[in-house]
Motif scaffolding. Structure first.
Motif, PDB file in Angstrom:
ATOM      1  N   ILE A 184       0.839  -1.205   0.000  1.00 16.30           N
ATOM      2  CA  ILE A 184       0.000   0.000   0.000  1.00 16.30           C
ATOM      3  C   ILE A 184       0.875   1.255   0.000  1.00 16.30           C
ATOM      4  N   LEU A 185       1.957   1.229   0.777  1.00 18.95           N
ATOM      5  CA  LEU A 185       2.882   2.366   0.819  1.00 18.95           C
ATOM      6  C   LEU A 185       3.534   2.581  -0.542  1.00 18.95           C
ATOM      7  N   VAL A 186       3.983   1.486  -1.175  1.00 13.30           N
ATOM      8  CA  VAL A 186       4.596   1.594  -2.506  1.00 13.30           C
ATOM      9  C   VAL A 186       3.587   2.133  -3.501  1.00 13.30           C
ATOM     10  N   ASN A 187       2.359   1.636  -3.451  1.00  8.84           N
ATOM     11  CA  ASN A 187       1.312   2.140  -4.350  1.00  8.84           C
ATOM     12  C   ASN A 187       1.128   3.643  -4.199  1.00  8.84           C
ATOM     13  N   THR A 188       1.167   4.115  -2.960  1.00 13.53           N
ATOM     14  CA  THR A 188       0.997   5.547  -2.695  1.00 13.53           C
ATOM     15  C   THR A 188       2.161   6.354  -3.259  1.00 13.53           C
ATOM     16  N   LEU A 189       3.369   5.828  -3.098  1.00 15.32           N
ATOM     17  CA  LEU A 189       4.565   6.551  -3.526  1.00 15.32           C
ATOM     18  C   LEU A 189       4.714   6.614  -5.042  1.00 15.32           C
ATOM     19  N   VAL A 190       4.302   5.540  -5.734  1.00 15.90           N
ATOM     20  CA  VAL A 190       4.549   5.472  -7.187  1.00 15.90           C
ATOM     21  C   VAL A 190       3.261   5.540  -7.997  1.00 15.90           C
ATOM     22  N   ASP A 191       2.128   5.813  -7.318  1.00 13.90           N
ATOM     23  CA  ASP A 191       0.828   5.864  -7.991  1.00 13.90           C
ATOM     24  C   ASP A 191       0.543   4.538  -8.698  1.00 13.90           C
ATOM     25  N   GLY A 192       0.774   3.440  -7.968  1.00 13.80           N
ATOM     26  CA  GLY A 192       0.586   2.115  -8.540  1.00 13.80           C
ATOM     27  C   GLY A 192      -0.680   1.439  -8.044  1.00 13.80           C
ATOM     28  N   ASN A 193      -0.860   0.214  -8.529  1.00 16.78           N
ATOM     29  CA  ASN A 193      -2.015  -0.584  -8.103  1.00 16.78           C
ATOM     30  C   ASN A 193      -1.587  -2.032  -7.903  1.00 16.78           C
ATOM     31  N   TYR A 194      -0.445  -2.210  -7.270  1.00 17.06           N
ATOM     32  CA  TYR A 194       0.054  -3.552  -7.017  1.00 17.06           C
ATOM     33  C   TYR A 194      -0.925  -4.326  -6.143  1.00 17.06           C
ATOM     34  N   MET A 195      -1.132  -5.587  -6.518  1.00 19.00           N
ATOM     35  CA  MET A 195      -2.073  -6.486  -5.834  1.00 19.00           C
ATOM     36  C   MET A 195      -3.497  -5.932  -5.836  1.00 19.00           C
ATOM     37  N   PHE A 196      -3.784  -4.976  -6.704  1.00 14.63           N
ATOM     38  CA  PHE A 196      -5.112  -4.355  -6.810  1.00 14.63           C
ATOM     39  C   PHE A 196      -5.574  -3.768  -5.483  1.00 14.63           C
ATOM     40  N   LEU A 197      -4.629  -3.205  -4.729  1.00 16.28           N
ATOM     41  CA  LEU A 197      -4.959  -2.636  -3.430  1.00 16.28           C
ATOM     42  C   LEU A 197      -5.394  -1.171  -3.527  1.00 16.28           C
ATOM     43  N   SER A 198      -5.114  -0.534  -4.658  1.00 24.08           N
ATOM     44  CA  SER A 198      -5.523   0.868  -4.827  1.00 24.08           C
ATOM     45  C   SER A 198      -6.910   0.978  -5.443  1.00 24.08           C
ATOM     46  N   HIS A 199      -7.205   0.111  -6.389  1.00 24.16           N
ATOM     47  CA  HIS A 199      -8.516   0.098  -7.037  1.00 24.16           C
ATOM     48  C   HIS A 199      -8.663  -1.202  -7.817  1.00 24.16           C
ATOM     49  N   LYS A 200      -9.871  -1.482  -8.251  1.00 25.58           N
ATOM     50  CA  LYS A 200     -10.124  -2.686  -9.034  1.00 25.58           C
ATOM     51  C   LYS A 200      -9.508  -2.542 -10.420  1.00 25.58           C
ATOM     52  N   PRO A 201      -9.190  -3.682 -11.070  1.00 18.96           N
ATOM     53  CA  PRO A 201      -8.685  -3.593 -12.448  1.00 18.96           C
ATOM     54  C   PRO A 201      -9.752  -3.019 -13.368  1.00 18.96           C
ATOM     55  N   LYS A 202      -9.310  -2.395 -14.459  1.00 19.57           N
ATOM     56  CA  LYS A 202     -10.259  -1.775 -15.382  1.00 19.57           C
ATOM     57  C   LYS A 202     -11.079  -2.814 -16.136  1.00 19.57           C
ATOM     58  N   THR A 203     -10.503  -3.994 -16.327  1.00 13.31           N
ATOM     59  CA  THR A 203     -11.225  -5.058 -17.002  1.00 13.31           C
ATOM     60  C   THR A 203     -12.078  -5.840 -15.996  1.00 13.31           C
ATOM     61  N   ALA A 204     -13.034  -6.606 -16.491  1.00 14.56           N
ATOM     62  CA  ALA A 204     -13.909  -7.401 -15.625  1.00 14.56           C
ATOM     63  C   ALA A 204     -13.092  -8.429 -14.850  1.00 14.56           C
ATOM     64  N   SER A 205     -13.432  -8.617 -13.581  1.00 17.00           N
ATOM     65  CA  SER A 205     -12.702  -9.563 -12.745  1.00 17.00           C
ATOM     66  C   SER A 205     -13.570 -10.006 -11.585  1.00 17.00           C
ATOM     67  N   LEU A 206     -13.055 -10.976 -10.816  1.00 13.59           N
ATOM     68  CA  LEU A 206     -13.762 -11.467  -9.638  1.00 13.59           C
ATOM     69  C   LEU A 206     -14.007 -10.356  -8.625  1.00 13.59           C
ATOM     70  N   LEU A 207     -13.126  -9.361  -8.603  1.00 16.49           N
ATOM     71  CA  LEU A 207     -13.253  -8.278  -7.631  1.00 16.49           C
ATOM     72  C   LEU A 207     -14.546  -7.483  -7.806  1.00 16.49           C
ATOM     73  N   ASP A 208     -15.128  -7.558  -8.999  1.00 18.42           N
ATOM     74  CA  ASP A 208     -16.376  -6.842  -9.243  1.00 18.42           C
ATOM     75  C   ASP A 208     -17.506  -7.354  -8.350  1.00 18.42           C
ATOM     76  N   PHE A 209     -17.363  -8.584  -7.846  1.00 20.56           N
ATOM     77  CA  PHE A 209     -18.407  -9.188  -7.023  1.00 20.56           C
ATOM     78  C   PHE A 209     -18.105  -9.080  -5.523  1.00 20.56           C
ATOM     79  N   LEU A 210     -17.000  -8.403  -5.187  1.00 21.13           N
ATOM     80  CA  LEU A 210     -16.552  -8.397  -3.796  1.00 21.13           C
ATOM     81  C   LEU A 210     -16.764  -7.063  -3.085  1.00 21.13           C
ATOM     82  N   GLY A 211     -17.546  -6.194  -3.677  1.00 23.41           N
ATOM     83  CA  GLY A 211     -17.836  -4.930  -3.017  1.00 23.41           C
ATOM     84  C   GLY A 211     -16.929  -3.803  -3.480  1.00 23.41           C
TER      85      GLY A 211
END
Length: 243
Positions: A178-205
């Motif tokens: 989460i810290l790395v994502n904040t520093l580099v504006d990343g989305n590693y492990m999809f912890l910043s936001h869901k992927p732009k494409t359809a995925s299982l995360l769409d059903f998880l809230g």
């Protein structure tokens, strides 16, 4: 660099294309072979091959980052090796070189839960025989095969405590990522936001609540893997191998 751009455009990967299905078949055949011939494989001295595979994985990882740099694709927002599969790759190399039980426990769950999903639904843009295709499938297949090899051939087995270890390991990584994502504006492990494409995360809230849902799924699937591969006949599922 124009020639490199044109070269890359020649190979566009499509999910469940002929090349993808062939790789999945090869993966399944290899996995079944390790299981069926596990007793015969125990009689073979695999140490030189273990080291060779570890070095080949290290070579592919270094070559991948060189390719990213040469192509102008390397970016701190998505190229740092802190995705789950990247971590699993590092664990695979360390396990092959050291044979440590703790590394096996961490790899078993991360490989079977992460790399397997990546093989079925790869985030990939280049088809065979592009280097990116070879790198992706070779490393992901090897992560799983090595975990299965250490289970069925080397005799390592997970315990209920293994589930706790991998859960703690990933939750220690969580704030770091989460810290790395904040520093580099990343989305590693999809912890910043869901992927732009359809995925299982769409059903998880919505974010960040789907992260808690991911934790629950991780715990449930880890328990399933433990039940499937634990030491049979031992109620405590104590692994015979020591640290």
């Amino acid at each position: 660099m124009e020639w490199l751009i044109q070269y890359n455009k020649r190979y566009i990967f499509e999910m469940f294309s002929t090349s993808h299905i062939l790789v999945l078949l090869l993966f399944l055949i290899g996995s079944v072979t390790i299981f069926i011939f596990r007793n015969k494989l125990k009689k073979v001295k695999w140490r030189p091959i273990e080291i060779g595979i570890a070095l080949s994985l290290l070579f592919f990882e270094v070559a991948f980052h060189i390719w990213l740099l040469a192509s102008g694709y390397w970016d701190a927002s998505d190229s740092i090796p802190i995705e789950l599969c990247s971590i699993s790759l590092i664990l695979t190399i360390v396990l092959l070189l050291t044979g440590r039980k703790l590394i096996y426990e961490l790899l078993l769950f991360s490989a079977l839960l992460g790399a397997t999903q990546a093989l079925i639904t790869p985030v990939l843009y280049y088809d065979f025989p592009h280097f990116r295709f070879l790198y992706f499938f070779y490393t992901h297949v090897m992560m799983i095969w090595v975990a299965l090899y250490f289970t069925w051939v080397k005799g390592f087995r997970p315990t209920i405590w293994s589930v706790g270890k991998v859960f703690i390991f990933l939750n220690v990584l969580l704030p770091i990522v989460i810290l790395v994502n904040t520093l580099v504006d990343g989305n590693y492990m999809f912890l910043s936001h869901k992927p732009k494409t359809a995925s299982l995360l769409d059903f998880l809230g919505p974010h960040p609540w789907y992260i808690l849902s991911m934790e629950a799924i991780l715990l449930s699937l880890s328990l399933f893997v433990w039940l499937l591969l634990r030491e049979k006949g031992d109620k405590r599922a104590v692994v015979r191998k020591s640290n």
